[in-house]
Design an enzyme around this catalytic site. Structure first.
Site, mmCIF file in Angstrom:
data_model
loop_
_atom_site.group_PDB
_atom_site.id
_atom_site.type_symbol
_atom_site.label_atom_id
_atom_site.label_comp_id
_atom_site.label_asym_id
_atom_site.label_seq_id
_atom_site.Cartn_x
_atom_site.Cartn_y
_atom_site.Cartn_z
ATOM 1 N N LYS A 1 0.817 -1.234 0.000
ATOM 2 C CA LYS A 1 0.000 0.000 0.000
ATOM 3 C C LYS A 1 0.839 1.267 0.000
ATOM 4 O O LYS A 1 2.023 1.264 0.339
ATOM 5 C CB LYS A 1 -0.996 -0.045 1.158
ATOM 6 N N ARG B 1 -3.720 -10.121 5.108
ATOM 7 C CA ARG B 1 -4.125 -10.156 3.693
ATOM 8 C C ARG B 1 -2.948 -9.647 2.868
ATOM 9 O O ARG B 1 -2.611 -8.473 2.925
ATOM 10 C CB ARG B 1 -5.355 -9.264 3.492
HETATM 11 N N1 HH2 Z 1 -7.419 -3.859 0.796
HETATM 12 C C1 HH2 Z 1 -7.717 -3.895 -0.518
HETATM 13 C C2 HH2 Z 1 -8.848 -4.583 -0.978
HETATM 14 N N2 HH2 Z 1 -9.648 -5.235 -0.119
HETATM 15 N N3 HH2 Z 1 -10.163 -5.912 2.080
HETATM 16 C C3 HH2 Z 1 -9.887 -5.877 3.390
HETATM 17 N N4 HH2 Z 1 -10.667 -6.525 4.257
HETATM 18 N N5 HH2 Z 1 -8.789 -5.199 3.878
HETATM 19 C C4 HH2 Z 1 -7.947 -4.515 3.078
HETATM 20 O O1 HH2 Z 1 -6.977 -3.903 3.587
HETATM 21 C C5 HH2 Z 1 -8.216 -4.512 1.674
HETATM 22 C C6 HH2 Z 1 -9.361 -5.233 1.207
HETATM 23 C C7 HH2 Z 1 -6.821 -3.204 -1.507
HETATM 24 O O2 HH2 Z 1 -5.864 -4.082 -2.035
HETATM 25 P P1 HH2 Z 1 -5.978 -4.783 -3.473
HETATM 26 O O3 HH2 Z 1 -7.110 -5.764 -3.480
HETATM 27 O O4 HH2 Z 1 -4.674 -5.361 -3.846
HETATM 28 O O5 HH2 Z 1 -6.249 -3.597 -4.468
HETATM 29 P P2 HH2 Z 1 -7.520 -3.163 -5.300
HETATM 30 O O6 HH2 Z 1 -8.590 -2.775 -4.324
HETATM 31 O O7 HH2 Z 1 -7.022 -2.022 -6.136
HETATM 32 O O8 HH2 Z 1 -7.979 -4.340 -6.112
#
Ligand code: HH2
Length: 266
Positions: free
Chosen positions: A212, A246
């Site tokens: 992040k 995660r």
């Molecule tokens: N972070 C992201 C997405 N979903 N869910 C939870 N519970 N906690 C988190 O910190 C979280 C989440 C963001 O990461 P990523 O899925 O890699 O990115 P994107 O939302 O751009 O797909």
């Protein structure tokens, strides 16, 4: 407790626009292969998502999100302990539960879709309630808190109460401070220090720091170069009481946990 008792949740983003791996796994075959690799590397849970929640992300229609997520969930069910679906839409969650998911990871903490709470309750699914200030389009516009840890804790307590009132088993709920969701770098760092306070809510804490931007803003690194910061924050969180991490880089994270445990046991 050994840090390797924690569960690793591997990220499977079936999206063209996720902030760190957008477009890499949009095709179901590559998403499924990636999920299998993460399982082999030590993921107990795979979090399958079809809509990016990065700051400024455009919303995705339910039928498109469902088309992305469903075949991947169906193919990966049984490969790990549990599949979670990263969605705030009840229709997508329902199709994923039908396809073999058992956890709903709702970044809106049941505030996005009025049908979601009843669905999770009826299906006896696991539920991740995450803190987010605003929505992905606006959340990084000047986020402000008095005491960020206390405010996030109170929000999570209230959302847990609402979920239980809607029929969700308290024992099925995990709580997440939502690193990067409507927070400055300082807020994210304070929340990482505040994990013991969040853990007083009595439910497992899930944490997502992986790749992040607060890591990049701390050391100047680009999105694809934040593994060190991801591991450092995840291990600190584990030692402070987080229960589920995660992450995108499961193999490296699992190695770090094994070595930390070896040191702690020496
Ligand atoms: N972070 C992201 C997405 N979903 N869910 C939870 N519970 N906690 C988190 O910190 C979280 C989440 C963001 O990461 P990523 O899925 O890699 O990115 P994107 O939302 O751009 O797909």
């Amino acid at each position: 407790m050994a840090v390797s008792d924690l569960k690793l949740m591997g990220v499977v983003n079936v999206t063209p626009d996720s902030f760190s791996d957008g477009g890499l796994y949009l095709d179901p075959t590559s998403a499924i292969a990636h999920g299998r690799e993460l399982a082999e590397a030590g993921a107990a849970i795979l979090d399958v998502g079809g809509e990016s929640t990065r700051p400024g992300a455009a919303p995705v229609a339910a039928d498109e999100e469902l088309r992305r997520v469903e075949p991947v969930v169906a193919a990966l069910a049984g490969v790990v302990e549990a599949i979670s679906v990263d969605t705030s839409k009840a229709t997508v969650a329902e199709a994923a539960l039908d396809a073999g998911a058992s956890i709903v990871n709702d970044v809106t903490a049941l505030r996005g879709d009025p049908e979601m709470a009843a669905l999770v309750a009826d299906r006896g699914a696991g539920l991740v309630l995450m803190h987010m200030a605003g929505d992905p389009r606006t959340m990084q516009v000047n986020p402000e808190y008095g005491d960020v840890v206390a405010e996030v804790r109170d929000f999570l307590a209230a959302r847990m109460e609402a979920a239980v009132a809607a029929g969700v088993e308290e024992s099925h709920i995990w709580l997440d401070p939502g690193i990067g969701f409507g927070k400055t770098v300082a807020h994210n760092l304070e929340l990482l220090r505040g994990i013991p306070e969040l853990a007083t809510l009595g439910r497992p804490i899930l944490l997502g720091t992986s790749r992040k931007s607060f890591i990049g803003r701390t050391d100047g690194s680009e999105t694809d170069d934040r593994l060190g910061g991801t591991i450092a924050t995840s291990i600190l969180a584990a030692l402070a009481g987080a229960a589920v991490l995660r992450v995108h880089d499961v193999r490296e994270m699992a190695q770090a946990m094994t070595v930390v445990d070896a040191v702690l046991a020496a």
